[in-house]
Design an enzyme around this catalytic site. Structure first.
Site, short mmCIF file in Angstrom:
data_model
loop_
_atom_site.label_atom_id
_atom_site.label_comp_id
_atom_site.label_asym_id
_atom_site.label_seq_id
_atom_site.Cartn_x
_atom_site.Cartn_y
_atom_site.Cartn_z
N ARG A 238 1.02 -1.08 0.04
CA ARG A 238 -0.06 0.09 0.08
C ARG A 238 1.02 1.31 -0.07
NH1 ARG A 238 -3.52 -2.48 -1.76
NH2 ARG A 238 -5.55 -2.94 -0.80
N GLU A 267 -3.02 7.96 -4.00
CA GLU A 267 -3.54 7.49 -5.23
C GLU A 267 -4.92 8.06 -5.75
OE1 GLU A 267 -4.02 3.26 -5.35
OE2 GLU A 267 -1.82 2.82 -4.83
N HIS A 285 -1.26 0.50 -9.84
CA HIS A 285 -1.54 -0.49 -8.84
C HIS A 285 -2.21 -1.50 -9.81
CE1 HIS A 285 -3.75 -0.67 -4.64
NE2 HIS A 285 -3.69 -1.78 -5.20
#
Ligand code: DGY
Length: 324
Positions: A238, A267, A285
């Protein structure tokens, strides 16, 4: 029997939707983008169940808007987007999709490792300019992988899979985790070491910890300073596990050699400066983005949701204590 009323916050592979449609009327966000907060709050209203994504923050406010809901099934293994204690307080089951994306994510960590260390993206971009004048002894020199030291931070499912794939490259493997990993120790002779030792010894540091308060900004300026100046950081976990602005500074000043990143602190944005660096390879991602994996994630999320709708405990329940 009347069908359940289910909302899916963004289009997912059809396999999971087909499973749901046998028992549910399924409405899907028609836009190819995450829902806004207001859209999320409106669309969960009156639903029996919701398939949520890592881009949806499922907190107490959303749970209250979804009054009477039988569960939220997250289409992701990571669940830092769900405030699980709030769900538990309301006795709402929540689930994730562990297992099915382990290998794809571990594969992507390797793809990033090789891409950044062997300068694959830089070289590709250069070739497309048409300026290559032929083989040169000093062109695009990177680092060795075979025989080097791999440091795995977080030796859970994905960290273990990533480390096991090092076998073909005859690497020394170090790992940090709260508990010993007998598989890595037996298969690779891997050594569990303190974080500081891993940083000092590793040529590649691959991050596989979940995002929690204790792992937020685990990688920061102080930590980069403890890594080898020739080392590479790989992050498929993450984004907020890495202090991204401090990473940019470390990369600019060659405190470490490079980074391969699939996830970002804010993000879908990257911090200013990151995109300008040549010693970084960045992907959007997509570590779990294989046809097979995303299909299996959709099946897993649907299976979990169907169990919740039937009042059964879902196979991947994140708050099993609500079942007493
Ligand atoms: C997950 O499942 O947590 C991944 O980040 C999605 O790719």
């Amino acid at each position: 029997m009347a069908k359940f009323n289910v909302y899916v916050t963004r289009l997912i592979p059809v396999a999971g939707l087909t499973l749901l449609r046998e028992f549910c009327n399924v409405e899907i966000n028609p836009e190819d983008r995450p829902l806004t907060r207001d859209e999320l709050l409106n669309n969960v209203k009156g639903r029996d169940g919701v398939i949520s994504l890592l881009t949806d923050r499922i907190d107490g406010t959303v749970m209250d808007a979804a009054k009477g809901i039988k569960g939220f099934a997250n289409y992701a293994v990571g669940f830092d987007n769900i405030v699980v204690p709030e769900a538990t307080k309301r006795k709402i089951p929540v689930s994730n999709t562990p297992g099915v994306l382990t290998e794809a994510t571990a594969d992507m960590a390797w793809a990033l490792l090789f891409a950044v260390c062997r300068r694959v993206v830089e070289s590709d971009q250069f070739m497309r300019t048409g300026r290559w004048a032929g083989w040169g002894p000093l062109q695009y020199i990177g680092g060795d992988v075979t025989g080097r030291t791999l440091g795995v931070v977080g030796a859970g499912r994905i960290g273990t899979a990533m480390a096991l794939k090092s076998k073909g490259f005859a690497m020394k493997v170090l790992y940090t985790d709260d508990i010993a990993n007998p598989v890595l120790e037996k298969e690779l002779g891997a050594k569990q070491v303190p974080f500081e030792e891993l940083l000092k010894e590793s040529d590649f540091v691959s991050v596989h910890v979940p995002l929690m308060e204790s792992t937020r900004h685990l990688f920061n300026a102080k930590v980069f300073a403890k890594m080898k100046p020739t080392a590479y950081l790989i992050n498929t976990s993450r984004g907020p596990v890495v202090h991204e602005a401090e990473l940019v500074e470390a990369l600019k000043k060659n405190v470490i050699a490079g980074a391969g990143l699939d996830v970002y602190e804010y993000e879908p944005k990257m911090v200013p400066g990151l995109a300008d660096l040549v010693n970084v390879v960045v992907t959007p991602h997509t570590a779990s983005a294989t046809k097979e994996t995303r299909t299996n994630m959709s099946i897993k999320a649907a299976t979990n949701l169907l169990a919740m709708l039937k009042g059964e405990r879902p196979p991947n329940c994140l708050n099993p204590e609500i079942y007493g």
